[in-house]
Enzyme design. Structure first.
Site, PDB file in Angstrom:
ATOM      1  N   GLU A  28       9.087  17.966  13.643  1.00  0.00           N
ATOM      2  CA  GLU A  28       9.526  17.676  12.269  1.00  0.00           C
ATOM      3  C   GLU A  28       8.764  18.570  11.285  1.00  0.00           C
ATOM      4  OE1 GLU A  28       8.256  13.963  10.308  1.00  0.00           O
ATOM      5  OE2 GLU A  28      10.353  13.653   9.744  1.00  0.00           O
ATOM      6  N   CYS A  57      13.646  11.571   5.796  1.00  0.00           N
ATOM      7  CA  CYS A  57      13.451  11.344   7.229  1.00  0.00           C
ATOM      8  C   CYS A  57      14.737  11.642   7.984  1.00  0.00           C
ATOM      9  CB  CYS A  57      12.994   9.917   7.486  1.00  0.00           C
ATOM     10  SG  CYS A  57      14.067   8.703   6.713  1.00  0.00           S
ATOM     11  N   LYS A  65       0.880  -1.188   0.000  1.00  0.00           N
ATOM     12  CA  LYS A  65       0.000   0.000   0.000  1.00  0.00           C
ATOM     13  C   LYS A  65       0.915   1.235   0.000  1.00  0.00           C
ATOM     14  CE  LYS A  65      -2.638   3.358   1.607  1.00  0.00           C
ATOM     15  NZ  LYS A  65      -1.826   4.464   1.071  1.00  0.00           N
ATOM     16  N   GLU A 111       9.082   2.661  10.963  1.00  0.00           N
ATOM     17  CA  GLU A 111      10.165   3.642  10.846  1.00  0.00           C
ATOM     18  C   GLU A 111       9.509   4.979  10.561  1.00  0.00           C
ATOM     19  OE1 GLU A 111      13.125   3.295  11.758  1.00  0.00           O
ATOM     20  OE2 GLU A 111      13.105   1.129  11.975  1.00  0.00           O
TER      21      GLU A 111
HETATM   22  P1  NAD Z   1       2.043   9.237   6.456  1.00  0.00           P
HETATM   23  O1  NAD Z   1       2.192   8.670   7.824  1.00  0.00           O
HETATM   24  O2  NAD Z   1       1.034  10.289   6.238  1.00  0.00           O
HETATM   25  O3  NAD Z   1       1.701   8.070   5.405  1.00  0.00           O
HETATM   26  C1  NAD Z   1       2.512   6.935   5.245  1.00  0.00           C
HETATM   27  C2  NAD Z   1       1.661   5.804   4.664  1.00  0.00           C
HETATM   28  O4  NAD Z   1       0.700   5.400   5.655  1.00  0.00           O
HETATM   29  C3  NAD Z   1       0.870   6.206   3.416  1.00  0.00           C
HETATM   30  O5  NAD Z   1       0.863   5.126   2.510  1.00  0.00           O
HETATM   31  C4  NAD Z   1      -0.519   6.436   3.994  1.00  0.00           C
HETATM   32  O6  NAD Z   1      -1.557   6.285   3.044  1.00  0.00           O
HETATM   33  C5  NAD Z   1      -0.580   5.344   5.050  1.00  0.00           C
HETATM   34  N1  NAD Z   1      -1.607   5.552   6.102  1.00  0.00           N
HETATM   35  C6  NAD Z   1      -2.105   6.728   6.553  1.00  0.00           C
HETATM   36  N2  NAD Z   1      -3.028   6.489   7.524  1.00  0.00           N
HETATM   37  C7  NAD Z   1      -3.100   5.146   7.693  1.00  0.00           C
HETATM   38  C8  NAD Z   1      -3.854   4.280   8.538  1.00  0.00           C
HETATM   39  N3  NAD Z   1      -4.736   4.760   9.424  1.00  0.00           N
HETATM   40  N4  NAD Z   1      -3.670   2.945   8.441  1.00  0.00           N
HETATM   41  C9  NAD Z   1      -2.769   2.437   7.573  1.00  0.00           C
HETATM   42  N5  NAD Z   1      -2.038   3.194   6.720  1.00  0.00           N
HETATM   43  C10 NAD Z   1      -2.188   4.542   6.784  1.00  0.00           C
HETATM   44  O7  NAD Z   1       3.510   9.742   6.022  1.00  0.00           O
HETATM   45  P2  NAD Z   1       3.921  10.518   4.684  1.00  0.00           P
HETATM   46  O8  NAD Z   1       3.454  11.938   4.764  1.00  0.00           O
HETATM   47  O9  NAD Z   1       3.546   9.699   3.505  1.00  0.00           O
HETATM   48  O10 NAD Z   1       5.522  10.493   4.806  1.00  0.00           O
HETATM   49  C11 NAD Z   1       6.281  11.449   5.501  1.00  0.00           C
HETATM   50  C12 NAD Z   1       6.722  10.900   6.852  1.00  0.00           C
HETATM   51  O11 NAD Z   1       7.443   9.698   6.662  1.00  0.00           O
HETATM   52  C13 NAD Z   1       7.683  11.833   7.581  1.00  0.00           C
HETATM   53  O12 NAD Z   1       7.298  11.892   8.931  1.00  0.00           O
HETATM   54  C14 NAD Z   1       9.033  11.135   7.448  1.00  0.00           C
HETATM   55  O13 NAD Z   1       9.957  11.441   8.478  1.00  0.00           O
HETATM   56  C15 NAD Z   1       8.611   9.703   7.460  1.00  0.00           C
HETATM   57  N6  NAD Z   1       9.646   8.847   6.871  1.00  0.00           N
HETATM   58  C16 NAD Z   1      10.375   8.034   7.695  1.00  0.00           C
HETATM   59  C17 NAD Z   1      11.389   7.230   7.187  1.00  0.00           C
HETATM   60  C18 NAD Z   1      12.201   6.337   8.091  1.00  0.00           C
HETATM   61  O14 NAD Z   1      12.811   5.397   7.589  1.00  0.00           O
HETATM   62  N7  NAD Z   1      12.253   6.591   9.379  1.00  0.00           N
HETATM   63  C19 NAD Z   1      11.654   7.251   5.814  1.00  0.00           C
HETATM   64  C20 NAD Z   1      10.889   8.089   5.002  1.00  0.00           C
HETATM   65  C21 NAD Z   1       9.882   8.882   5.533  1.00  0.00           C
END
Ligand code: NAD
Length: 482
Positions: A382, A284, A175, A250
């Site tokens: 962040e 990230c 997903k 993560e």
């Molecule tokens: P997000 O949490 O909004 O979404 C991530 C994923 O989760 C998307 O596919 C989204 O559709 C899904 N999602 C959202 N709500 C959900 C739910 N209730 N149940 C299941 N899935 C759900 O994050 P984003 O805006 O896409 O990405 C940015 C964030 O990701 C930043 O905080 C960044 O730091 C983090 N990030 C972390 C790493 C790491 O390895 N630590 C790497 C890249 C990005």
């Protein structure tokens, strides 16, 4: 270009069953959607989990050479399509074309690296206290794993989850973020062409609150690997706690780069620029705090501001130093934090506005704030955009206290020539990835990756020699002669 069916379930491309359409936009020119996609609904997401469940036993029984053949072939196909994939990525996510090419090449590298697991991931034989008993461990796949990913590395992150899950014999439901559905579809198309059996890889595209929720809470899911924001990751982990299935999350970061007076100041300034403004601050591991000793604060600040002002900004397809933010939401957040920082009393040293001539996309100038206090929101939260906070400290101990004084603990770096202090930094800092004289961003796939505190559930690391641990059960066997 790819067709209009974006859901891949049990080896078939399907139209999304939800009434809600997804408008995919180019962040450099978002007015007109590039395409409109039918999203999956809950029932379709459930059917993807069921397809994976039905296919999981067959794939678990596949031999190492059958599994690695698919992964090596996928790696070759990704490499053969670097240009096309990079353009797709830049169109949807906005990053400079050369960064997209590097990310696509990395995805190929990832598939190749993890393909080698198929024949080399081993258990242990351990000496037994009983002479007639042979004791050893071996690993079995979890079964069906949900892979939930963000948009910022939309081919690399899915690749390291997919490759590790598949090579260890799991079936998956993938997903991706709704911001970057086409690069996800292209990746799955290449896996299909590489010969992945029907049902072993399933792709569903739709909102996190319905499709994401269904694939992570479905009773046939045996594990979840999530990368994204801390809020979503914690929500998923809490919802799954009762079922006790492995959940790897993560999440966000607020990564510090510390500069001591004896550092190579030019190298440090270059690292700050790369970490804070590379990928528009949307990594990230982005450098969001520069923690600098007061003796060199003025010199380092001037060097950072000069370099920030020299960066080129523009559409990713023109391959500038910095592209746009990914979405209207991220664009708004960037400008919100500029306002918040000003209101808190931080001093805007450069940037903070829309660059001239780039009114139509989600662009912001590289932004640097000085006079930042460790308690300010701009020093704690962040932003996930190109907004850097500079904090001054008086000595090493204060630098470490400030660097660790946030909820997050993903990556951290120190610039110094002092061997003893840099070693102490690696021990004292609260971060999962620590660099000495290096950028906070960037990682090598043969090394583990992951954070501490609010950045990670610390449920095993991703990547590295032992990334397979998360995707497998370890069985311990005592075999006694009859
Ligand atoms: P997000 O949490 O909004 O979404 C991530 C994923 O989760 C998307 O596919 C989204 O559709 C899904 N999602 C959202 N709500 C959900 C739910 N209730 N149940 C299941 N899935 C759900 O994050 P984003 O805006 O896409 O990405 C940015 C964030 O990701 C930043 O905080 C960044 O730091 C983090 N990030 C972390 C790493 C790491 O390895 N630590 C790497 C890249 C990005």
């Amino acid at each position: 270009m790819t067709g209009t069916q974006y859901q891949y379930i049990d080896g078939e491309w399907q139209t999304g069953q939800s009434d809600e359409q997804l408008a995919v936009r180019n962040p450099a020119d978002p007015e007109e959607p590039i395409r409109t996609i039918s999203q999956a609904d809950r029932a379709q997401a459930a059917s993807a989990v069921e397809a994976a469940d039905a296919a999981s036993k067959g794939w678990a029984a596949a031999t190492p050479d059958e599994r690695d053949a698919v992964l090596y072939d996928a790696a070759d196909r990704i490499e053969d399509n670097v240009d096309d994939l990079a353009e797709t990525l830049t169109h949807e996510e906005g990053k400079p074309l050369s960064s997209s090419r590097a990310e696509v090449s990395r995805a190929a590298e990832i598939f190749r690296f993890f393909a080698s697991y198929a024949r080399t991931a081993t258990g242990d034989t351990v000496p037994s206290n009983d002479p007639g008993t042979f004791t050893y461990t071996f690993r079995e796949p979890l079964g069906v794993v949900a892979l939930v990913t963000p948009w910022n590395f939309p081919i690399a992150t899915p690749s390291w989850k997919l490759a590790t899950a598949l090579v260890t014999g799991n079936a998956v439901v993938f997903k991706p973020s709704s911001e970057t559905p086409t690069i996800a579809k292209r990746l799955v198309e290449l896996l299909e062409a590489a010969g992945i059996p029907d049902g072993v890889v399933n792709l569903v595209i739709g909102p996190g609150s319905t499709v994401g929720d269904e694939v992570t809470t479905h009773e046939r899911i045996d594990g979840i690997s999530f990368t994204g924001s801390t809020g979503t990751g914690r929500h998923i982990a809490a919802a799954m706690a009762e079922r006790g299935i492995p959940v790897q999350t993560e999440m966000g970061g607020k990564n510090p780069l510390v500069v001591l007076p004896d550092a190579d100041l030019d190298a440090a300034a270059d690292a700050v620029i790369a970490g804070a403004f590379g990928l528009t601050g949307q990594a990230c591991t982005a450098t969001s705090r520069l923690i600098v000793h007061e003796d060199v604060a003025e010199d380092v600040t001037d060097a950072v501001v000069d370099r920030a002002e020299a960066l080129s900004i523009g559409p990713g397809m023109d391959d500038p130093d910095m592209g746009p933010a990914v979405s209207a939401g991220e664009d708004e957040t960037n400008f919100d934090y500029v306002r918040i920082a000003k209101d808190e009393g931080a001093k805007l040293l450069t940037g903070g506005g829309r660059p001239d001539g780039l009114d139509s996309g989600y662009f912001i100038e590289p932004t640097v704030f000085g006079d930042v206090d460790p308690g300010m929101r701009i020093a704690q939260e962040e932003v996930f955009g190109p907004v850097l906070a500079i904090l001054e400290v008086s000595d090493f101990d204060e630098a470490v206290d400030v660097a660790s004084g946030v909820d997050f603990g993903l990556s951290a770096s120190i610039y110094t020539a002092d061997m003893a202090l840099s070693r102490r930094f690696t021990e004292d800092i609260e971060a999962g990835v620590v660099k000495v004289n290096g950028t906070t961003t960037g990682s090598q796939i043969q090394l583990p990756f992951g954070g501490m505190k609010a950045s990670s559930s610390e449920q095993k690391k991703e990547m590295g020699q032992r990334a397979y641990e998360f995707y497998t059960h370890e069985k311990v066997v005592y075999r006694t002669d009859p």
